[in-house]
Design a protein around this motif. Structure first.
Motif, PDB file in Angstrom:
ATOM      1  N   THR A   1     -77.945  28.066 -70.639  1.00  0.00           N
ATOM      2  CA  THR A   1     -76.627  27.472 -70.359  1.00  0.00           C
ATOM      3  C   THR A   1     -75.654  28.578 -69.984  1.00  0.00           C
ATOM      4  OG1 THR A   1     -75.986  27.593 -72.690  1.00  0.00           O
ATOM      5  CG2 THR A   1     -76.968  25.528 -71.911  1.00  0.00           C
ATOM      6  N   ALA A   2     -74.627  28.189 -69.225  1.00  0.00           N
ATOM      7  CA  ALA A   2     -73.557  29.112 -68.827  1.00  0.00           C
ATOM      8  C   ALA A   2     -72.330  28.297 -68.474  1.00  0.00           C
ATOM      9  CB  ALA A   2     -73.984  29.973 -67.639  1.00  0.00           C
ATOM     10  N   THR A   3     -71.165  28.933 -68.482  1.00  0.00           N
ATOM     11  CA  THR A   3     -69.918  28.255 -68.125  1.00  0.00           C
ATOM     12  C   THR A   3     -69.221  29.010 -66.993  1.00  0.00           C
ATOM     13  OG1 THR A   3     -68.686  29.464 -69.815  1.00  0.00           O
ATOM     14  CG2 THR A   3     -69.563  27.305 -70.420  1.00  0.00           C
ATOM     15  N   TYR A   4     -68.378  28.247 -66.309  1.00  0.00           N
ATOM     16  CA  TYR A   4     -67.590  28.844 -65.218  1.00  0.00           C
ATOM     17  C   TYR A   4     -66.181  28.270 -65.249  1.00  0.00           C
ATOM     18  CZ  TYR A   4     -65.863  30.167 -60.628  1.00  0.00           C
ATOM     19  OH  TYR A   4     -65.106  30.696 -59.620  1.00  0.00           O
ATOM     20  N   VAL A   5     -65.154  29.140 -65.092  1.00  0.00           N
ATOM     21  CA  VAL A   5     -63.755  28.730 -65.069  1.00  0.00           C
ATOM     22  C   VAL A   5     -63.294  28.657 -63.617  1.00  0.00           C
ATOM     23  CG1 VAL A   5     -61.405  29.271 -65.806  1.00  0.00           C
ATOM     24  CG2 VAL A   5     -63.345  29.814 -67.307  1.00  0.00           C
ATOM     25  N   VAL A   6     -62.826  27.490 -63.218  1.00  0.00           N
ATOM     26  CA  VAL A   6     -62.452  27.225 -61.819  1.00  0.00           C
ATOM     27  C   VAL A   6     -61.243  28.072 -61.419  1.00  0.00           C
ATOM     28  CG1 VAL A   6     -61.555  25.468 -60.231  1.00  0.00           C
ATOM     29  CG2 VAL A   6     -63.402  24.906 -61.847  1.00  0.00           C
ATOM     30  N   GLN A   7     -61.299  28.618 -60.190  1.00  0.00           N
ATOM     31  CA  GLN A   7     -60.195  29.374 -59.613  1.00  0.00           C
ATOM     32  C   GLN A   7     -59.725  28.684 -58.328  1.00  0.00           C
ATOM     33  OE1 GLN A   7     -60.700  33.631 -59.526  1.00  0.00           O
ATOM     34  NE2 GLN A   7     -62.230  33.583 -61.155  1.00  0.00           N
ATOM     35  N   GLN A   8     -58.611  29.187 -57.774  1.00  0.00           N
ATOM     36  CA  GLN A   8     -58.006  28.498 -56.638  1.00  0.00           C
ATOM     37  C   GLN A   8     -58.958  28.387 -55.453  1.00  0.00           C
ATOM     38  OE1 GLN A   8     -54.971  26.904 -56.462  1.00  0.00           O
ATOM     39  NE2 GLN A   8     -55.940  26.143 -54.601  1.00  0.00           N
ATOM     40  N   GLY A   9     -59.669  29.474 -55.160  1.00  0.00           N
ATOM     41  CA  GLY A   9     -60.587  29.434 -54.028  1.00  0.00           C
ATOM     42  C   GLY A   9     -61.657  28.381 -54.183  1.00  0.00           C
ATOM     43  N   ASP A  10     -62.021  28.073 -55.420  1.00  0.00           N
ATOM     44  CA  ASP A  10     -63.032  27.045 -55.650  1.00  0.00           C
ATOM     45  C   ASP A  10     -62.513  25.659 -55.274  1.00  0.00           C
ATOM     46  OD1 ASP A  10     -64.616  29.083 -56.770  1.00  0.00           O
ATOM     47  OD2 ASP A  10     -63.624  28.822 -58.691  1.00  0.00           O
ATOM     48  N   ILE A  11     -61.203  25.421 -55.500  1.00  0.00           N
ATOM     49  CA  ILE A  11     -60.622  24.134 -55.117  1.00  0.00           C
ATOM     50  C   ILE A  11     -60.533  24.041 -53.595  1.00  0.00           C
ATOM     51  CG2 ILE A  11     -58.603  22.647 -55.337  1.00  0.00           C
ATOM     52  CD1 ILE A  11     -58.046  23.967 -58.035  1.00  0.00           C
ATOM     53  N   ASP A  12     -60.061  25.134 -52.978  1.00  0.00           N
ATOM     54  CA  ASP A  12     -59.919  25.130 -51.516  1.00  0.00           C
ATOM     55  C   ASP A  12     -61.262  24.960 -50.821  1.00  0.00           C
ATOM     56  OD1 ASP A  12     -57.241  25.522 -51.858  1.00  0.00           O
ATOM     57  OD2 ASP A  12     -57.322  27.689 -51.516  1.00  0.00           O
ATOM     58  N   ASN A  13     -62.295  25.587 -51.362  1.00  0.00           N
ATOM     59  CA  ASN A  13     -63.609  25.604 -50.702  1.00  0.00           C
ATOM     60  C   ASN A  13     -64.559  24.558 -51.278  1.00  0.00           C
ATOM     61  OD1 ASN A  13     -62.824  27.846 -49.130  1.00  0.00           O
ATOM     62  ND2 ASN A  13     -63.306  29.221 -50.817  1.00  0.00           N
ATOM     63  N   ALA A  14     -63.996  23.585 -51.956  1.00  0.00           N
ATOM     64  CA  ALA A  14     -64.826  22.556 -52.585  1.00  0.00           C
ATOM     65  C   ALA A  14     -65.788  21.947 -51.557  1.00  0.00           C
ATOM     66  CB  ALA A  14     -63.937  21.483 -53.201  1.00  0.00           C
ATOM     67  N   PRO A  15     -66.960  21.518 -52.009  1.00  0.00           N
ATOM     68  CA  PRO A  15     -67.412  21.525 -53.398  1.00  0.00           C
ATOM     69  C   PRO A  15     -67.887  22.907 -53.839  1.00  0.00           C
ATOM     70  CG  PRO A  15     -69.148  20.692 -52.005  1.00  0.00           C
ATOM     71  CD  PRO A  15     -67.977  20.904 -51.107  1.00  0.00           C
TER      72      PRO A  15
END
Length: 817
Positions: A494-508
């Motif tokens: 298992t692992a976790t990731y914290v969303v950043q702005q570029g992730d929203i812009d480049n969704a998915p």
């Protein structure tokens, strides 16, 4: 036998000088493998940038110049007419900051107002052509070849010849290049343009590579034109020893036109690059892989003929039963092109290989196979060639396998149970996504297989590709990373990731994980799986518009002809980056005024500052309306190109009366019909109170010069002028004079003053006479007698007054009539 790859021409024979020893500052590195089909620049083995000695104070004769380590520490020669002794302004090392032309060279003194300044411009232009900054280009040093004799005659000759040489690699290909600047290209209809011949000196003998090279590209442009001139390539014979130099020769024999300077002459190793690859790179036992040999030209794209390759395949790797020899390489020139690859053989050979002029690359393909599990490395140790050797290429023959499944199990702690779960989404920076990775040893276990042989050791799960702009947390695995899995066993991480702005812009947000394991024999096995999570976009913009007034006529008010400057701040208040920010302002659009925004792409909370590219000029309709109301909104596009629109925002600019600068002059009569400005007066401007003089207004009345006063800024309207003091011997105005500032910005006298007060343009003139009239009460009384008795005194006074006025006129700076 030497190989010259290009158009040949006859060249004179000059004697080469000393040879540079190896490892003395010249880089012999060639192109590097890894980009098959993409040409790379050749490797300069000799470079002269004319900067090893400083010519910022005085130009340097090429005969007195010595190059640096990159130029083999060479000195240089040239034909006499191309040296300073030729009086042609040739053979000088200089830059745009070299202040003056050499006085010893009559060619540089010919047309002195243009010759040296033109060469200075050419030096800077050559620096710019090489990619230098403006500051760097200002000190870029070049060699002049201006052919500027007073008689306009020059013989063809060698402009530049190296004395020292550099060692060459047998079988390699070499070319010559240089940057040239030319002026006066249209001279004689373009017939007198330079015709450059580039030659290599091979063991002291010139080999002409290319002729007729010309930096002039526009036959109608007289100014500076720059070009990088490139020769054809020359192959040093295999098995020979060669030392190289170069010569640049101009075949144009005239000084009318034919005006150049040049920089950065180079000898470049332009040997093609060999790359090798297998496709696929992993095969099962006994299947085939296509081996591709790619020969990639250097970026000069000159012809390179008669190269050869021999590839001795690694042990147990053989040519397939059906070799399927193919590729794009074909016969171009020289020796016959032959590929030898017999079925079952262990070696592939290519002879007579060619790359044509302008050709970027070509390929040779052969199918290979193996019946022995293992990893086969095929690289430089297997290759015999005159090309730059390839990097290692590998082929894997395996049977074991592994599988990985990756999924999202929670977002912000809320469980996700399937790909269609509505909670499988992210909306904002800071959202936390939890990933699961499950690797399974899928190696088949037949009844006769042993458990040991079907185990995978050192099983690991890694991130192969991740579209997130940040980093995922470290994986936590059960069993731990590096464990051994039996056939069918699993490892879960298992692992976790914290969303950043570029992730929203480049969704998915996409993620590819890889599982690897080591079998008992053969190469490591691997598998990948991806996971995709969408985002919810909430694009939004807010516009804040500002108007500022430029008082064009400096009258202190906002009025006709003044400018309104509009600025706009566009703030991203949504959760995605918005691009293509623009402002829509219909009032500005009607005036053909555009708005420029910087930046045009803004992330959430960022602001784009937008400015109208021209002022809004207040017109009569605006004056009549007494205000300018302007409404605008902004637009943009979300990361997928969808439209985004802001609020409407308006500004209101009130319009005020205009102002003018008002001048007041006091003049007196110096002689008949002659008036001069008089000292000693002072004035006040009074308000108009229902047609009568009112109170004094607080205008500052500045003395400009004798008898001339100015109010710098007075609004349009009606006023009264009152004289407070008069020159000695002169009378004050009997009463205030009414004046009006008209709509056309002129001044009119509307009451009082008789003929003594006039107005022209924006100037009020007050004429005065001596204060000799006496007041009367009733009849004439004794006045006639008093006047008669005063005639003598008056005559003397008049004479004195006339002298005084003459003196005043002589002192006046600007007499007014």
């Amino acid at each position: 036998m030497t190989r010259l790859l290009g158009v040949l021409a006859i060249a004179g024979v000059l004697v080469a000088g000393a040879t540079l020893a190896p490892n003395s500052g010249i880089t012999a590195a060639a192109t590097v493998p890894g980009t098959p089909g993409t040409p790379q620049p050749g490797t300069p083995v000799y470079t002269e940038n004319f900067s090893n000695q400083n010519a910022s104070l005085l130009p340097i004769s090429i005969l007195n110049y010595t190059g640096g380590a990159a130029a083999a520490n060479s000195t240089y020669t040239a034909s006499a007419q191309y040296t300073p002794a030729g009086n042609q302004c040739n053979g000088w090392v200089m830059s745009s900051v070299t202040p003056t032309a050499p006085v010893t060279d009559l060619g540089c003194l010919n047309n002195p107002t243009t010759t040296w300044p033109t060469l200075q411009q050419m030096a800077a232009a050559l620096g710019t052509a090489q990619g230098q900054t403006t500051t760097q280009a200002a000190t870029n040093q070049v060699l002049t070849s201006y052919t500027n004799a007073t008689n306009g005659v020059i013989a063809a000759g060698t402009q530049f010849r190296t004395v020292n040489t550099i060692p060459a690699v047998a079988g390699h290909y070499y070319a010559v290049s240089a940057y040239f600047a030319a002026v006066n290209c249209p001279a004689a209809g373009g017939a007198n343009q330079p015709k450059e011949t580039f030659s290599l000196l091979v063991n002291g003998s010139p080999i002409v590579l290319s002729t007729g090279l010309n930096p002039c590209t526009n036959n109608t442009f007289w100014g500076t034109q720059t070009a990088k001139l490139q020769s054809a390539a020359y192959q040093v014979p295999v098995g020979s020893t060669a030392n190289l130099g170069l010569t640049l020769y101009n075949a144009t024999a005239t000084g009318s036109g034919n005006d150049v300077a040049f920089d950065l002459p180079q000898i470049v190793d332009v040997t093609p690059q060999l790359d090798k690859a297998f496709s696929p790179t992993v095969i099962t036992n006994g299947s085939t892989s296509k081996m591709t040999l790619t020969v990639t030209n250097t970026s000069d794209l000159m012809a390179k003929n008669d190269w050869f390759i021999t590839d001795a395949l690694p042990t147990n790797l053989k040519i397939a039963a059906t070799p399927n020899v193919g590729g794009t390489c074909v016969q171009r020139a020289g020796a016959a092109y032959v590929v030898t690859a017999p079925a079952g053989g262990t070696s592939v050979s290519v002879t007579g290989g060619d790359l044509a002029l302008g050709q970027a690359s070509c390929t040779i393909t052969v199918d290979v196979t193996s019946t022995v599990n293992g990893t086969y490395i095929n690289g430089p140790a297997n290759i015999t060639t005159n090309l730059n050797p390839p990097a290692n290429a590998s082929l894997e023959v395996i049977q074991p396998s592994i599988d990985i499944v990756k999924s999202i199990t929670a977002v912000n702690g809320v469980a996700v149970t399937s790909d269609t779960d509505p909670d499988k989404v992210y909306t904002k920076v800071g959202d936390v996504i939890t990933y699961s990775f499950v690797a399974t040893n899928t190696t088949p276990k037949a009844p006769t297989n042993t458990t040991l042989n079907t185990n995978l050791t050192n099983v690991r799960i890694t991130e192969d590709a991740f579209s997130g702009v940040g980093d995922m947390s470290a994986l936590t695995c059960v069993p731990p990373q590096g464990s051994t899995l039996a056939s069918g066993a699993k490892m879960t991480c298992t692992a976790t990731y914290v969303v950043q702005q570029g992730d929203i812009d480049n969704a998915p947000l996409t993620n590819v994980a890889r599982a690897t394991g080591t079998p008992a024999v053969g190469p490591t096995v691997t598998d990948t799986d991806d996971e995709i999570i969408p985002a919810v976009w909430k694009p939004a913009l807010v516009l804040d518009k500002t108007a500022s007034v430029v008082d064009v006529d400096q009258d202190g008010v906002t009025g006709l002809g003044d400018h309104i400057m509009y600025t706009f701040d566009v703030t991203n208040t949504g959760n995605v980056t918005v691009a293509n920010i623009t402002v829509v302002d219909d009032r500005l659009t009607q005036r053909n005024i555009t708005v420029t925004c910087t930046p045009t792409t803004i992330a959430p909370t960022q602001v784009s500052h937008c400015v109208a590219n021209a002022p809004y000029v207040i017109g009569q309709a605006d004056v009549d309306a007494k205000k300018v109301i302007n409404t605008a909104y902004s637009t943009g596009t979300d990361p997928k190109g969808g439209p985004v629109r802001s609020n409407d925002d308006s500004t209101e600019t009130p319009i005020e009366p205009f102002r003018i600068p008002l001048k007041i002059e006091k003049v007196g009569e110096a002689s008949a019909n002659t008036w001069v400005r008089m000292d000693g007066s002072s004035f006040a401007v009074l308000a108009d109170a229902n047609g009568e003089p009112g109170t004094a207004l607080p205008f500052t009345i500045n003395g400009v010069e004798t008898g001339l006063f100015q109010i710098d800024s007075i609004p349009a309207g009606t006023y009264w002028l009152s004289e407070l003091t008069a020159p000695d011997g002169f009378s004050l105005l009997a009463a205030p004079v009414k004046f009006t500032i008209n709509a056309d910005r002129t001044v009119s006298i509307t009451a009082g003053g008789d003929e003594a007060v006039t107005a022209t343009g924006q100037i009020i003139t007050v004429r005065d006479v001596p204060a000799m009239s006496l007041p009367t009460t009733g009849g004439t009384g004794a006045l006639p007698y008093i006047l008669a008795g005063s005639l003598t005194v008056f005559g003397a006074g008049a004479l004195a007054l006339w002298v005084r006025r003459r003196s005043a006129r002589a002192d006046a700076d600007d007499p007014q009539i």
